[in-house]
Design an enzyme around this catalytic site. Structure first.
Site, PDB file in Angstrom:
ATOM      1  N   CYS A   1      50.076 -18.909  32.138  1.00 41.13           N
ATOM      2  CA  CYS A   1      49.648 -18.136  30.965  1.00 41.13           C
ATOM      3  C   CYS A   1      50.748 -17.208  30.486  1.00 41.13           C
ATOM      4  O   CYS A   1      50.888 -16.964  29.296  1.00 41.13           O
ATOM      5  CB  CYS A   1      48.382 -17.357  31.283  1.00 41.13           C
ATOM      6  SG  CYS A   1      48.533 -16.290  32.719  1.00 41.13           S
TER       7      CYS A   1
ATOM      8  N   ASN B   1      44.939 -24.014  36.103  1.00 43.80           N
ATOM      9  CA  ASN B   1      46.325 -23.727  36.528  1.00 43.80           C
ATOM     10  C   ASN B   1      46.259 -22.715  37.668  1.00 43.80           C
ATOM     11  O   ASN B   1      45.510 -21.748  37.586  1.00 43.80           O
ATOM     12  CB  ASN B   1      47.166 -23.208  35.356  1.00 43.80           C
ATOM     13  CG  ASN B   1      46.748 -21.830  34.897  1.00 43.80           C
ATOM     14  OD1 ASN B   1      45.564 -21.562  34.757  1.00 43.80           O
ATOM     15  ND2 ASN B   1      47.693 -20.966  34.664  1.00 43.80           N
TER      16      ASN B   1
ATOM     17  N   GLU C   1      40.746 -13.064  30.091  1.00 44.94           N
ATOM     18  CA  GLU C   1      42.185 -13.320  30.269  1.00 44.94           C
ATOM     19  C   GLU C   1      42.471 -14.653  29.580  1.00 44.94           C
ATOM     20  O   GLU C   1      42.074 -15.700  30.090  1.00 44.94           O
ATOM     21  CB  GLU C   1      42.528 -13.398  31.759  1.00 44.94           C
ATOM     22  CG  GLU C   1      42.233 -12.126  32.553  1.00 44.94           C
ATOM     23  CD  GLU C   1      43.185 -10.982  32.237  1.00 44.94           C
ATOM     24  OE1 GLU C   1      44.115 -11.167  31.422  1.00 44.94           O
ATOM     25  OE2 GLU C   1      42.981  -9.895  32.795  1.00 44.94           O
TER      26      GLU C   1
ATOM     27  N   GLU D   1      42.652  -6.488  34.324  1.00 44.26           N
ATOM     28  CA  GLU D   1      42.359  -6.678  35.744  1.00 44.26           C
ATOM     29  C   GLU D   1      43.539  -6.121  36.524  1.00 44.26           C
ATOM     30  O   GLU D   1      44.596  -5.857  35.966  1.00 44.26           O
ATOM     31  CB  GLU D   1      42.108  -8.161  36.037  1.00 44.26           C
ATOM     32  CG  GLU D   1      40.880  -8.675  35.269  1.00 44.26           C
ATOM     33  CD  GLU D   1      40.422 -10.080  35.629  1.00 44.26           C
ATOM     34  OE1 GLU D   1      41.163 -10.826  36.286  1.00 44.26           O
ATOM     35  OE2 GLU D   1      39.293 -10.430  35.249  1.00 44.26           O
TER      36      GLU D   1
HETATM   37  P1  NAD Z   1      39.462 -23.625  29.442  1.00 45.77           P
HETATM   38  O1  NAD Z   1      39.093 -22.497  28.535  1.00 45.77           O
HETATM   39  O2  NAD Z   1      39.346 -24.999  28.925  1.00 45.77           O
HETATM   40  O3  NAD Z   1      38.571 -23.590  30.767  1.00 45.77           O
HETATM   41  C1  NAD Z   1      38.535 -22.483  31.612  1.00 45.77           C
HETATM   42  C2  NAD Z   1      37.219 -22.462  32.352  1.00 45.77           C
HETATM   43  O4  NAD Z   1      36.168 -22.245  31.408  1.00 45.77           O
HETATM   44  C3  NAD Z   1      36.868 -23.767  33.063  1.00 45.77           C
HETATM   45  O5  NAD Z   1      36.232 -23.467  34.284  1.00 45.77           O
HETATM   46  C4  NAD Z   1      35.914 -24.428  32.102  1.00 45.77           C
HETATM   47  O6  NAD Z   1      35.016 -25.319  32.732  1.00 45.77           O
HETATM   48  C5  NAD Z   1      35.161 -23.223  31.565  1.00 45.77           C
HETATM   49  N1  NAD Z   1      34.501 -23.422  30.267  1.00 45.77           N
HETATM   50  C6  NAD Z   1      34.867 -24.264  29.271  1.00 45.77           C
HETATM   51  N2  NAD Z   1      33.984 -24.169  28.240  1.00 45.77           N
HETATM   52  C7  NAD Z   1      33.066 -23.239  28.602  1.00 45.77           C
HETATM   53  C8  NAD Z   1      31.918 -22.690  27.969  1.00 45.77           C
HETATM   54  N3  NAD Z   1      31.525 -23.089  26.754  1.00 45.77           N
HETATM   55  N4  NAD Z   1      31.200 -21.753  28.615  1.00 45.77           N
HETATM   56  C9  NAD Z   1      31.589 -21.329  29.839  1.00 45.77           C
HETATM   57  N5  NAD Z   1      32.656 -21.821  30.500  1.00 45.77           N
HETATM   58  C10 NAD Z   1      33.392 -22.761  29.886  1.00 45.77           C
HETATM   59  O7  NAD Z   1      40.932 -23.292  29.939  1.00 45.77           O
HETATM   60  P2  NAD Z   1      41.879 -24.220  30.838  1.00 45.77           P
HETATM   61  O8  NAD Z   1      42.394 -25.315  29.976  1.00 45.77           O
HETATM   62  O9  NAD Z   1      41.186 -24.519  32.116  1.00 45.77           O
HETATM   63  O10 NAD Z   1      43.062 -23.200  31.193  1.00 45.77           O
HETATM   64  C11 NAD Z   1      44.212 -23.056  30.437  1.00 45.77           C
HETATM   65  C12 NAD Z   1      44.132 -21.800  29.582  1.00 45.77           C
HETATM   66  O11 NAD Z   1      43.914 -20.669  30.420  1.00 45.77           O
HETATM   67  C13 NAD Z   1      45.423 -21.514  28.834  1.00 45.77           C
HETATM   68  O12 NAD Z   1      45.117 -21.113  27.521  1.00 45.77           O
HETATM   69  C14 NAD Z   1      46.032 -20.351  29.609  1.00 45.77           C
HETATM   70  O13 NAD Z   1      46.895 -19.525  28.876  1.00 45.77           O
HETATM   71  C15 NAD Z   1      44.806 -19.618  30.036  1.00 45.77           C
HETATM   72  N6  NAD Z   1      45.107 -18.751  31.180  1.00 45.77           N
HETATM   73  C16 NAD Z   1      45.148 -17.400  30.987  1.00 45.77           C
HETATM   74  C17 NAD Z   1      45.477 -16.550  32.037  1.00 45.77           C
HETATM   75  C18 NAD Z   1      45.510 -15.063  31.839  1.00 45.77           C
HETATM   76  O14 NAD Z   1      45.482 -14.350  32.825  1.00 45.77           O
HETATM   77  N7  NAD Z   1      45.560 -14.563  30.615  1.00 45.77           N
HETATM   78  C19 NAD Z   1      45.739 -17.082  33.300  1.00 45.77           C
HETATM   79  C20 NAD Z   1      45.697 -18.478  33.466  1.00 45.77           C
HETATM   80  C21 NAD Z   1      45.373 -19.300  32.401  1.00 45.77           C
END
Ligand code: NAD
Length: 489
Positions: free
Chosen positions: A284, A152, A250, A460
């Site tokens: 998020c 996102n 995050e 952050e």
């Molecule tokens: P995700 O956890 O599926 O993936 C995020 C990243 O992590 C991707 O690059 C993915 O390839 C990588 N990843 C996945 N498994 C991994 C592993 N085992 N080891 C290392 N890296 C790995 O999340 P998403 O679906 O891409 O994003 C949506 C989520 O992100 C939602 O829960 C949202 O709330 C959260 N988010 C949080 C913030 C914040 O600032 N708190 C901001 C944006 C999105």
């Protein structure tokens, strides 16, 4: 404009995966694979970390004066600004975000670099003087930082980590989300043109379970800044424990938007709608649980529903579009399964819940409002991450606070009231890393960004980011007589 292939960027060169593996990237409107990206594995991560370690160990970047690094960051910001139209167009195509909002995110990406250029130049350290001893803090970049980002607002979130990491003097390996690698592929040219030395900035594309996991497990990477799902964060923490890595987490959210009857209801409705339906609801900090005081509950539900019905869902590239296409067919199905679940759980569907008319294909969902949602329902408790909002009534301030806190998450909260004392009481009682009172999600980049509970660890923003990407070391110097107990004398 749309890349026909996406490669890793390692040591200043665009390279395929060591084993030649690639994966198809789909666009959210047609669902078709439109490009192939290099699928990184441990060997590619090794190469990228080696390039970063060499640039960090012997290159000029970590040792440069802050002002000199800041100048480079300023050039990156200029380059992003000049290419903002292109960045927004690529982002829109790849993510399905409405183009007007993608333009806003590109502008914010430039601002991330400008802001951290200023922060690092203004950075100063503590000194501690006492009779006979002086202490002063030395701040050193921490080394090679691993940056793992979600799909996102990918470009903005990547720059939110890159800017402070580079400002601090770190070398980085970025692992963008596999669903949305396209805008990150514009960064190498920008970095090289701005004068970032080869090896300081590296990208390894690929899946989380392979490329991401290899980066987290790599002993040459002392820091991981991660944004993504809570469950992924837990996996990363477990893997990072073996090397005692520094972690910034995050994670997800299910943030409450609490509206009291005495609030400016016109503004509260505007903010509640924008807060959950902007960025396709894939945000998020979305205020995805609206808690409304009973006296205004019915009228708020009908206002939210009738406005939601008029929200323009359409092609992401159309400037009139307010909600575009959700990022991926798999995510679309997940969001739709929550819509079906909400109906099964007995929530009242007040708006949306299905494809808007005229959009027979593509990941489109009309702005969806569920009313009469109770805290035991899963749609109240779980992050949906799409254009779906739950509305729940409350009868007292205490009930509003306990409903707001009845979640494992604690990222953001929004409070609407004209009672000043109550605003402060509620802000102090909601369990959230960030609370906005009578205000929507306006960021001040100096302030701590992050969540509590299952929404994250660490902060952050401003000094918090610099603190994460650097090590502070204290030097103690005797300035008077040194008296030492004389063991064995
Ligand atoms: P995700 O956890 O599926 O993936 C995020 C990243 O992590 C991707 O690059 C993915 O390839 C990588 N990843 C996945 N498994 C991994 C592993 N085992 N080891 C290392 N890296 C790995 O999340 P998403 O679906 O891409 O994003 C949506 C989520 O992100 C939602 O829960 C949202 O709330 C959260 N988010 C949080 C913030 C914040 O600032 N708190 C901001 C944006 C999105």
């Amino acid at each position: 404009m749309i890349p026909d292939k996406i490669l890793h960027y390692i040591g200043g060169r665009h390279v395929p995966s060591a084993d030649g593996a690639t994966f198809g990237v789909t666009d959210p409107v047609t669902g078709q694979v439109y490009t192939q990206a290099a699928a990184g594995g441990p060997q590619d991560v090794d190469r990228a970390v080696a390039a970063a370690a060499a640039a960090f160990g012997s290159g000029p970047w970590p040792a440069m004066a802050a002002r000199a690094r800041a100048r480079v960051l300023g050039k990156i910001a200029d380059a992003i600004q000049e290419r903002a139209g292109q960045i927004a167009a690529v982002e829109t195509y790849d993510t399905g975000l409405p183009v007007t909002q993608a333009k806003g995110q590109a502008a914010r990406a430039a601002e991330n670099f400008r802001f951290f250029a200023d922060v690092i130049v203004a950075q100063h350290e503590d000194a501690f003087s006492s009779p006979g001893q002086l202490g002063y803090v030395l701040r050193k970049p921490a080394g090679v930082a691993g940056l793992i980002t979600p799909w996102n607002t990918p470009f903005m979130l990547e720059t939110w980590k890159l800017a402070p990491a580079l400002a601090s003097g770190c070398a980085v390996v970025l692992k963008p989300a596999e669903w949305t690698p396209a805008s990150a592929a514009l960064l190498p040219e920008i970095m090289a043109e701005a004068g970032v030395p080869d090896g300081v900035f590296n990208i390894v594309h690929g899946f989380g379970e392979t490329a991401g996991a290899a980066l987290v497990a790599h002993p040459g990477v002392p820091l991981i800044s991660f944004t993504g799902e809570t469950a992924t964060g837990q996996t990363i923490m477990a893997s990072a424990a073996a090397h005692l890595k520094g972690l910034s987490m995050e994670l997800g959210g299910k943030s409450p938007c609490v509206i009291f009857g005495d609030a400016d209801l016109d503004l509260a409705v505007d903010s509640a709608l924008f807060g959950v339906f902007s960025l396709n609801g894939e945000r998020c900090t979305a205020g995805s649980r609206i808690l409304a005081e009973r006296a205004v509950y019915d009228s708020l539900v009908s206002r939210l529903a009738s406005r939601a019905e008029r929200i323009r869902v359409g092609p992401p590239s159309d400037p009139a579009t307010e909600i575009g296409a959700l990022v991926h067919a798999e995510h679309y199905e997940r969001v739709m399964s929550y819509v079906r679940l909400g109906v099964r759980e007995g929530a009242r569907l007040a708006a949306g819940g299905s494809r808007p008319p005229g959009l027979a294909s593509g990941n489109y969902l009309a702005a969806t409002v569920f009313a009469d949602v109770t805290p035991d329902m899963r749609i109240f408790r779980e992050e949906i991450f799409g254009p779906v909002v739950c509305v729940t009534p409350f009868d007292s301030e205490q009930e509003a606070i306990s409903l707001a806190n009845d979640t494992r998450y604690g990222l953001a909260a929004y409070v609407w009231t004209s009672d000043l004392a109550r605003a402060h009481r509620v802000a102090a009682s909601v369990e959230a890393g960030m609370t906005w009172v009578n205000s929507h999600n306006v960021r001040d980049l100096r302030t701590p960004f992050g969540g509590i509970k299952a929404s994250g660890l660490g902060r952050e923003g401003g000094q918090h980011s610099i603190g994460f990407y650097t090590q502070s070391r204290i030097v103690h110097v005797a300035t008077g007589d040194t008296r030492v107990p004389r063991f064995g004398a």
